[in-house]
Design a protein around this motif. Structure first.
Motif, PDB file in Angstrom:
ATOM      1  N   LEU A   1       0.926  -1.282   0.006  1.00 46.36           N
ATOM      2  CA  LEU A   1      -0.103   0.045   0.011  1.00 46.36           C
ATOM      3  C   LEU A   1       0.930   1.391  -0.114  1.00 46.36           C
ATOM      4  N   CYS A   2       0.554   2.323  -0.763  1.00 41.45           N
ATOM      5  CA  CYS A   2       1.562   3.628  -0.865  1.00 41.45           C
ATOM      6  C   CYS A   2       0.457   4.763  -1.044  1.00 41.45           C
ATOM      7  N   LEU A   3       0.394   5.494   0.032  1.00 44.26           N
ATOM      8  CA  LEU A   3      -0.344   6.681  -0.113  1.00 44.26           C
ATOM      9  C   LEU A   3       0.615   7.670  -0.919  1.00 44.26           C
TER      10      LEU A   3
ATOM     11  N   LEU B   1       0.619  11.035  -3.638  1.00 47.91           N
ATOM     12  CA  LEU B   1      -0.085  12.249  -3.608  1.00 47.91           C
ATOM     13  C   LEU B   1      -1.385  12.063  -4.443  1.00 47.91           C
ATOM     14  N   GLY B   2      -1.177  11.181  -5.387  1.00 51.45           N
ATOM     15  CA  GLY B   2      -2.560  11.020  -6.190  1.00 51.45           C
ATOM     16  C   GLY B   2      -3.552  10.213  -5.411  1.00 51.45           C
ATOM     17  N   ALA B   3      -2.953   9.134  -4.537  1.00 48.79           N
ATOM     18  CA  ALA B   3      -3.948   8.478  -3.546  1.00 48.79           C
ATOM     19  C   ALA B   3      -4.598   9.456  -2.498  1.00 48.79           C
ATOM     20  N   LEU B   4      -3.857  10.475  -1.982  1.00 51.21           N
ATOM     21  CA  LEU B   4      -4.260  11.414  -1.071  1.00 51.21           C
ATOM     22  C   LEU B   4      -5.326  12.383  -1.756  1.00 51.21           C
ATOM     23  N   ALA B   5      -4.915  12.790  -3.064  1.00 47.58           N
ATOM     24  CA  ALA B   5      -5.746  13.639  -3.737  1.00 47.58           C
ATOM     25  C   ALA B   5      -7.265  12.772  -3.859  1.00 47.58           C
ATOM     26  N   GLU B   6      -7.148  11.559  -4.071  1.00 49.20           N
ATOM     27  CA  GLU B   6      -8.431  10.937  -4.314  1.00 49.20           C
ATOM     28  C   GLU B   6      -9.080  10.760  -3.003  1.00 49.20           C
ATOM     29  N   LEU B   7      -8.653  10.761  -2.000  1.00 44.87           N
ATOM     30  CA  LEU B   7      -9.443  10.651  -0.599  1.00 44.87           C
ATOM     31  C   LEU B   7      -9.781  12.099  -0.446  1.00 44.87           C
ATOM     32  N   GLU B   8      -9.146  13.061  -0.453  1.00 48.17           N
ATOM     33  CA  GLU B   8      -9.600  14.701  -0.402  1.00 48.17           C
ATOM     34  C   GLU B   8     -10.912  14.534  -1.341  1.00 48.17           C
TER      35      GLU B   8
ATOM     36  N   GLY C   1      -8.257   1.080  -0.364  1.00 50.34           N
ATOM     37  CA  GLY C   1      -8.258   1.064  -1.789  1.00 50.34           C
ATOM     38  C   GLY C   1      -7.068   2.032  -2.409  1.00 50.34           C
ATOM     39  N   ALA C   2      -7.206   3.164  -1.855  1.00 50.64           N
ATOM     40  CA  ALA C   2      -6.397   4.262  -2.326  1.00 50.64           C
ATOM     41  C   ALA C   2      -4.730   3.990  -2.018  1.00 50.64           C
ATOM     42  N   GLY C   3      -4.675   3.253  -1.059  1.00 53.51           N
ATOM     43  CA  GLY C   3      -3.327   2.669  -0.716  1.00 53.51           C
ATOM     44  C   GLY C   3      -2.819   1.729  -1.830  1.00 53.51           C
ATOM     45  N   LEU C   4      -3.783   0.918  -2.018  1.00 57.03           N
ATOM     46  CA  LEU C   4      -3.437  -0.319  -3.162  1.00 57.03           C
ATOM     47  C   LEU C   4      -3.352   0.507  -4.510  1.00 57.03           C
ATOM     48  N   ARG C   5      -4.119   1.308  -4.773  1.00 53.60           N
ATOM     49  CA  ARG C   5      -4.152   1.920  -6.108  1.00 53.60           C
ATOM     50  C   ARG C   5      -2.834   2.814  -6.274  1.00 53.60           C
ATOM     51  N   GLY C   6      -2.365   3.270  -5.184  1.00 55.30           N
ATOM     52  CA  GLY C   6      -1.183   4.134  -5.220  1.00 55.30           C
ATOM     53  C   GLY C   6      -0.103   3.261  -5.447  1.00 55.30           C
ATOM     54  N   ALA C   7       0.053   2.270  -5.110  1.00 55.02           N
ATOM     55  CA  ALA C   7       1.078   0.994  -5.252  1.00 55.02           C
ATOM     56  C   ALA C   7       1.149   0.531  -6.523  1.00 55.02           C
ATOM     57  N   GLY C   8       0.065   0.810  -7.249  1.00 58.54           N
ATOM     58  CA  GLY C   8      -0.201   0.349  -8.836  1.00 58.54           C
ATOM     59  C   GLY C   8      -1.102  -0.700  -8.962  1.00 58.54           C
ATOM     60  N   ALA C   9      -1.986  -1.108  -7.911  1.00 58.50           N
ATOM     61  CA  ALA C   9      -2.930  -2.176  -8.136  1.00 58.50           C
ATOM     62  C   ALA C   9      -4.433  -1.632  -8.884  1.00 58.50           C
ATOM     63  N   ASP C  10      -4.884  -2.296  -9.816  1.00 65.96           N
ATOM     64  CA  ASP C  10      -6.192  -1.983 -10.380  1.00 65.96           C
ATOM     65  C   ASP C  10      -7.337  -2.806  -9.538  1.00 65.96           C
ATOM     66  N   VAL C  11      -7.883  -1.889  -8.574  1.00 67.60           N
ATOM     67  CA  VAL C  11      -8.795  -2.476  -7.593  1.00 67.60           C
ATOM     68  C   VAL C  11      -9.685  -1.262  -7.255  1.00 67.60           C
ATOM     69  N   ALA C  12     -10.901  -1.761  -7.322  1.00 70.39           N
ATOM     70  CA  ALA C  12     -12.161  -0.911  -6.845  1.00 70.39           C
ATOM     71  C   ALA C  12     -12.356  -1.067  -5.454  1.00 70.39           C
ATOM     72  N   ASP C  13     -12.944  -0.077  -4.541  1.00 68.68           N
ATOM     73  CA  ASP C  13     -13.184   0.054  -3.209  1.00 68.68           C
ATOM     74  C   ASP C  13     -14.135  -1.080  -2.833  1.00 68.68           C
TER      75      ASP C  13
END
Length: 72
Positions: free
Chosen positions: A11-13, A15-22, A52-64
Motif C-alpha cells: 500500500l502506498c499513499l 499524492l494521487g492517492a491522497l488527492a483521491e481521498l480528499e 483501496g487508495a493505498g493499493l491503487r497508489g501502489a499500482g493495483a487495479d482495484v475498486a473499493d
C-alpha cells in the motif's frame, strides 16, 4: 504492507492517492482530511476507501468494492 486474501499487498499513499481521498471526502486540504481521520472514529467504509487508495497508489487495479470483499 497488508495481507489481503492471503497475499501480502503493498500500500502506498501517493499524492494521487491522497488527492483521491480528499475528493472522496470533499476535504478542502490535507489538514481537513487528517482532522477527519484523527477523530478516532473510522467506519468500515472509511477503511475500505483508505486501503483501496493505498493499493491503487501502489499500482493495483482495484475498486473499493473489491476491497470490501477481501479477507484481512
Amino acid at each position: 504492507a497488508a495481507v489481503l486474501d492471503g497475499h501480502e499487498q503493498r500500500l502506498c499513499l501517493t499524492l494521487g492517492a491522497l488527492a483521491e481521498l480528499e475528493a472522496t471526502y470533499a476535504a478542502d486540504d490535507l489538514t481537513a482530511l487528517v482532522q477527519r481521520f484523527s477523530s478516532g472514529r473510522l467506519a468500515a467504509l472509511d477503511l475500505m476507501r483508505i486501503i483501496g487508495a493505498g493499493l491503487r497508489g501502489a499500482g493495483a487495479d482495484v475498486a473499493d468494492g473489491d476491497v470490501g470483499r477481501m479477507q484481512v
